[in-house]
Motif scaffolding. Structure first.
Motif: not given
Length: 341
Positions: A273-285
């Motif tokens: 993944l180079d693009v996200y929804d939303p940007e910038p992304p917030t991901f868990d561990a």
């Protein structure tokens, strides 16, 4: 000699205008360069400052050609209100949809975009991501870092001869198709606007979205338009073959990101993944540590060589246009505005 206004700050000029192009500009145009005094602010680390919108009227006055890039503010219709505005807008960056209003094209202004040059950089990224994940390099890298060595529970795969599904026949998709030719892949494309004749020229076969998502490799290349939002649904993701590799370098909203990540986390799929929804992304561990997931910060089209080539790329076509009206590869076709990225 025609007058050209470079509507970006000196820092951006250093980023997108190489020495050869500077010489060509000075040789063929009376060039007005924006200066540090025209910046909207100091910029941020790693990001050149943008141009102050208030500086536009003074810089544009009397110009025949506008050279723009990232950090150029929206060009208001008022620049052409007297019927004597610039004849050409050359964008040394990608999409022009946020730069100008389509009414400007209707007034006969020729617009050029370096999107096709950026597309090659994106194509290289997609190929690299496919090969990296196919060979399970992140997993092997992780094993070595954890004092491991040879792995008996998994083995890498080859791209050669595989079925590769491409969603959208954009310029980035066409660059990837070119790069994939030596691998002898079965290339299938879903794009309702791709004609049979053009598909034959590209050496691909057209098919349904459902069939594309039955491929071992899937790469997404659609524009950010209402029709593409959420087009790759949870149901379609569930139908992907086990161990399929999904690469998204186009637009985050095109795919159900949560559904994709769920299948990545349970080990069934691989994704870049180079693009996200939303940007910038917030991901868990759990997402951040997944060895079958490549994450990059919207940089598929961002290379040192690619950026420095952008102004020269559009300028080449602008000069041909001014000489005899030739529409080069960077020409923005007004008829394709609605489906452009």
């Amino acid at each position: 000699m025609p007058r050209l206004a470079a509507l970006f700050t000196p820092e951006r000029a250093d980023d997108v205008v190489d020495l050869q192009t500077r010489r060509l500009l000075e040789d063929r145009f009376e060039v007005v360069w924006a200066g540090a005094e025209h910046a909207a602010g100091p910029g941020s680390p790693g990001k050149p400052p943008a141009l102050d919108p208030a500086a536009l009227p003074g810089l544009v006055a009397g110009a025949d050609v506008l050279l723009t890039s990232w950090g150029t503010p929206h060009l208001p219709k008022s620049l052409w209100s007297d019927g004597k505005g610039p004849n050409v807008v050359a964008h040394a960056a990608g999409s022009v949809k946020n730069l100008i209003d389509p009414v400007v094209l209707e007034q006969g202004v020729a617009v050029f975009s370096a999107g096709p040059r950026i597309a090659w950089s994106v194509g290289e990224y997609c190929l690299a991501a496919m090969l990296t994940l196919a060979r399970r390099l992140p997993r092997f890298d992780q094993a070595i870092r954890q004092s491991g060595w040879k792995q008996t529970t998994f083995r890498g795969h080859e791209l050669a001869g595989a079925k590769v599904g491409i969603i959208g026949a954009s310029s980035t998709a066409r660059a990837l198709i070119t790069l994939l030719k030596p691998f002898g892949c079965d290339l299938v494309v879903y794009d309702p606007y791709l004609t049979a004749e053009r598909a034959d020229q590209l050496g691909v076969r057209t098919t349904t979205l459902e069939d594309v998502l039955q491929s071992t490799f899937v790469s997404i290349h659609v524009p950010n338009v209402p029709e593409t939002k959420g087009m790759i649904t949870r149901k379609l993701i569930e139908q992907l073959p086990d161990d399929a590799i999904v690469v998204n370098s186009s637009r985050g909203p095109a795919i159900d990101q949560q559904a994709l990540l769920e299948h990545v986390l349970d080990g069934r799929l691989y994704a870049a993944l180079d693009v996200y929804d939303p940007e910038p992304p917030t991901f868990d561990a759990a997402v951040l540590e997944a060895p079958n997931l490549l994450l990059s910060p919207h940089i598929a089209g961002d290379t040192a060589e690619g950026h420095l080539a952008l102004a020269g790329y559009v300028l080449t076509d602008v000069l041909k246009w001014l000489e005899d009206g030739t529409r080069g590869p960077s020409f923005v076709d007004p008829a394709a505005w609605s489906i452009a990225a």
